[in-house]
Scaffold this motif. Structure first.
Motif, PDB file in Angstrom:
ATOM      1  N   ILE A  38       4.506  18.591  -0.005  1.00  0.00           N
ATOM      2  CA  ILE A  38       4.003  19.948   0.248  1.00  0.00           C
ATOM      3  C   ILE A  38       5.071  20.979  -0.098  1.00  0.00           C
ATOM      4  O   ILE A  38       4.787  22.002  -0.733  1.00  0.00           O
ATOM      5  CB  ILE A  38       3.557  20.096   1.722  1.00  0.00           C
ATOM      6  CG1 ILE A  38       2.357  19.205   2.015  1.00  0.00           C
ATOM      7  CG2 ILE A  38       3.225  21.547   2.033  1.00  0.00           C
ATOM      8  CD1 ILE A  38       1.948  19.183   3.473  1.00  0.00           C
ATOM      9  N   SER A  39       6.316  20.710   0.311  1.00  0.00           N
ATOM     10  CA  SER A  39       7.416  21.626   0.009  1.00  0.00           C
ATOM     11  C   SER A  39       7.632  21.761  -1.488  1.00  0.00           C
ATOM     12  O   SER A  39       7.855  22.861  -2.005  1.00  0.00           O
ATOM     13  CB  SER A  39       8.695  21.137   0.699  1.00  0.00           C
ATOM     14  OG  SER A  39       9.784  21.993   0.411  1.00  0.00           O
ATOM     15  N   LEU A  40       7.559  20.626  -2.208  1.00  0.00           N
ATOM     16  CA  LEU A  40       7.722  20.654  -3.663  1.00  0.00           C
ATOM     17  C   LEU A  40       6.618  21.468  -4.318  1.00  0.00           C
ATOM     18  O   LEU A  40       6.884  22.279  -5.216  1.00  0.00           O
ATOM     19  CB  LEU A  40       7.729  19.228  -4.211  1.00  0.00           C
ATOM     20  CG  LEU A  40       7.824  19.077  -5.737  1.00  0.00           C
ATOM     21  CD1 LEU A  40       9.118  19.696  -6.262  1.00  0.00           C
ATOM     22  CD2 LEU A  40       7.727  17.610  -6.138  1.00  0.00           C
ATOM     23  N   LEU A  47       7.520  29.390  -8.107  1.00  0.00           N
ATOM     24  CA  LEU A  47       8.066  29.512  -9.456  1.00  0.00           C
ATOM     25  C   LEU A  47       6.994  29.951 -10.445  1.00  0.00           C
ATOM     26  O   LEU A  47       7.256  30.782 -11.330  1.00  0.00           O
ATOM     27  CB  LEU A  47       8.679  28.182  -9.903  1.00  0.00           C
ATOM     28  CG  LEU A  47       9.245  28.137 -11.321  1.00  0.00           C
ATOM     29  CD1 LEU A  47      10.401  29.120 -11.475  1.00  0.00           C
ATOM     30  CD2 LEU A  47       9.696  26.728 -11.673  1.00  0.00           C
ATOM     31  N   LEU A  48       5.785  29.422 -10.311  1.00  0.00           N
ATOM     32  CA  LEU A  48       4.684  29.800 -11.199  1.00  0.00           C
ATOM     33  C   LEU A  48       4.340  31.272 -11.045  1.00  0.00           C
ATOM     34  O   LEU A  48       4.170  31.993 -12.043  1.00  0.00           O
ATOM     35  CB  LEU A  48       3.464  28.928 -10.906  1.00  0.00           C
ATOM     36  CG  LEU A  48       2.202  29.241 -11.729  1.00  0.00           C
ATOM     37  CD1 LEU A  48       2.459  29.014 -13.208  1.00  0.00           C
ATOM     38  CD2 LEU A  48       1.031  28.388 -11.239  1.00  0.00           C
ATOM     39  N   LEU A  95      15.334  24.495  -2.508  1.00  0.00           N
ATOM     40  CA  LEU A  95      14.766  24.262  -3.834  1.00  0.00           C
ATOM     41  C   LEU A  95      14.099  25.521  -4.374  1.00  0.00           C
ATOM     42  O   LEU A  95      14.290  25.877  -5.552  1.00  0.00           O
ATOM     43  CB  LEU A  95      13.754  23.120  -3.781  1.00  0.00           C
ATOM     44  CG  LEU A  95      13.015  22.818  -5.094  1.00  0.00           C
ATOM     45  CD1 LEU A  95      13.993  22.438  -6.187  1.00  0.00           C
ATOM     46  CD2 LEU A  95      11.967  21.731  -4.886  1.00  0.00           C
ATOM     47  N   THR A  96      13.335  26.215  -3.538  1.00  0.00           N
ATOM     48  CA  THR A  96      12.675  27.444  -3.982  1.00  0.00           C
ATOM     49  C   THR A  96      13.687  28.488  -4.401  1.00  0.00           C
ATOM     50  O   THR A  96      13.545  29.136  -5.447  1.00  0.00           O
ATOM     51  CB  THR A  96      11.788  28.002  -2.855  1.00  0.00           C
ATOM     52  OG1 THR A  96      10.882  26.995  -2.404  1.00  0.00           O
ATOM     53  CG2 THR A  96      10.986  29.203  -3.346  1.00  0.00           C
ATOM     54  N   VAL A  97      14.730  28.652  -3.599  1.00  0.00           N
ATOM     55  CA  VAL A  97      15.771  29.635  -3.919  1.00  0.00           C
ATOM     56  C   VAL A  97      16.489  29.250  -5.208  1.00  0.00           C
ATOM     57  O   VAL A  97      16.791  30.105  -6.049  1.00  0.00           O
ATOM     58  CB  VAL A  97      16.770  29.755  -2.748  1.00  0.00           C
ATOM     59  CG1 VAL A  97      17.948  30.638  -3.123  1.00  0.00           C
ATOM     60  CG2 VAL A  97      16.067  30.324  -1.521  1.00  0.00           C
ATOM     61  N   ALA A  98      16.755  27.955  -5.399  1.00  0.00           N
ATOM     62  CA  ALA A  98      17.426  27.507  -6.622  1.00  0.00           C
ATOM     63  C   ALA A  98      16.565  27.731  -7.853  1.00  0.00           C
ATOM     64  O   ALA A  98      17.063  28.142  -8.910  1.00  0.00           O
ATOM     65  CB  ALA A  98      17.800  26.028  -6.499  1.00  0.00           C
TER      66      ALA A  98
END
Length: 320
Positions: A38-40, A47-48, A95-98
């Motif tokens: 879910i996080s991924l 990102l999209l 991951l989102t921030v990266a």
């Protein structure tokens, strides 16, 4: 006497507890896997949205103050409310921030270098002068924060800050450059850049002296890991940031391209360091290798960033 054939009570309880423990372990692993997926998906979804917004919205130069106020108000509400729900733990992640703060800017910077348009080089170089340095100097904060909800507030704030810097309706990096960097930092840093360039020349000469280099390396090896990390990041960001500010303020597009190429490659190197240092950071020579690679990428005598950019980054991005 007739011996009872039923198993001992303690054995029955033991087997029951074991089966219950196995079931609990399996259930926990399934939940963890579900949360990871879910996080991924949420990170890729953000990102999209980020990429679609940048691609299809025409840039305004960040001139409209109302848009900035609306963006900041929306960011404050989402940063404040989402961590209070279950959504925040899936959206506001490292991951989102990266992806938003580093990987997408690396892709857009790579694409900018490969296009004949010169303006996009300056746009993304302005981003790296502020957003890139901010990303690289704040990755340790979420490791220090102990409470999950505060960590989500922090990551959410970073996420909206990075997007504000290159969102076409806000163009935050351009605003920061025009209102602060160009009139105040630029004139101050230009003489400093000339002095540091002289030091870089001395460094190039020192690299040819194996004895001096060995002594410096011996001293560096005895430093704590945290100090080594700070030194590695400082070497990769301080001088390039000053040179980038000077490059943007001139009409010479070659300097813009040179330093944008560097930031694209160094951004990837930093992400590799950030991901692997928890496993490899204690191995002697890890940060030494990072520093040597950074110097190879940065110094004009090697032009390492250009080589890595052309031979590795461009093919990976599917560009020519």
């Amino acid at each position: 006497l007739i011996r009872s054939t039923s198993p001992p009570e303690c054995v029955v309880h033991y087997n029951s507890n074991k089966m219950s423990g196995d079931y609990t372990t399996t259930t926990t692993a399934a939940i963890d896997m579900s949360d990871t997926l879910i996080s991924l998906c949420c990170s890729l979804g953000v990102l999209l949205v980020t990429s679609l917004g940048y691609k299809y919205i025409d840039p305004t130069g960040g001139k409209d103050v109302k848009i900035h106020v609306l963006y900041i108000a929306t960011a404050i509400v989402l940063v404040a409310l989402l961590p209070l729900t279950n959504i925040g733990q899936y959206v506001y992640t490292e991951l989102t921030v990266a992806l938003v703060g580093a990987m997408y800017p690396v892709y857009r910077s790579t694409k900018a270098v490969c296009t004949p348009d010169e303006d996009d080089d300056k746009v993304w170089l302005q981003y790296w002068m502020f957003g890139g340095v901010l990303f690289m100097t704040t990755t340790f904060v979420d490791d220090v924060i102990q409470q999950d909800i505060i960590d989500q507030f922090w990551l959410g704030s970073l996420l909206f800050t990075f997007y504000w810097l290159y969102f076409p309706l806000t163009c935050g990096a351009q605003v920061v450059y025009e209102k602060f960097t160009a009139p105040y930092l630029g004139p101050t840093l230009k003489p400093l850049q000339q002095q540091m360039s002289s030091s870089i020349i001395y460094l190039q000469q020192a690299l040819s002296n194996v004895t001096h280099l060995y002594l410096v390396w011996i001293v560096f090896m005895f430093l704590p890991a945290g100090v080594k990390r700070v030194i590695a990041i400082a070497i990769g960001t301080v001088y390039p940031t000053i040179c980038s500010i000077t490059a943007v303020s001139t009409e010479d597009i070659e300097n813009d391209t040179y330093w944008l190429t560097y930031w694209s490659v160094y951004g990837c190197l930093f992400l590799i360091m950030d991901v692997t240092e928890d496993f490899l950071g204690r191995i002697p020579g890890f940060y030494s290798l990072i520093i040597v690679t950074t110097i190879y990428l940065m110094l004009p005598m090697f032009r390492g960033a250009d080589k890595v950019f052309r031979k590795i980054l461009v093919p990976l991005a599917g560009l020519q």
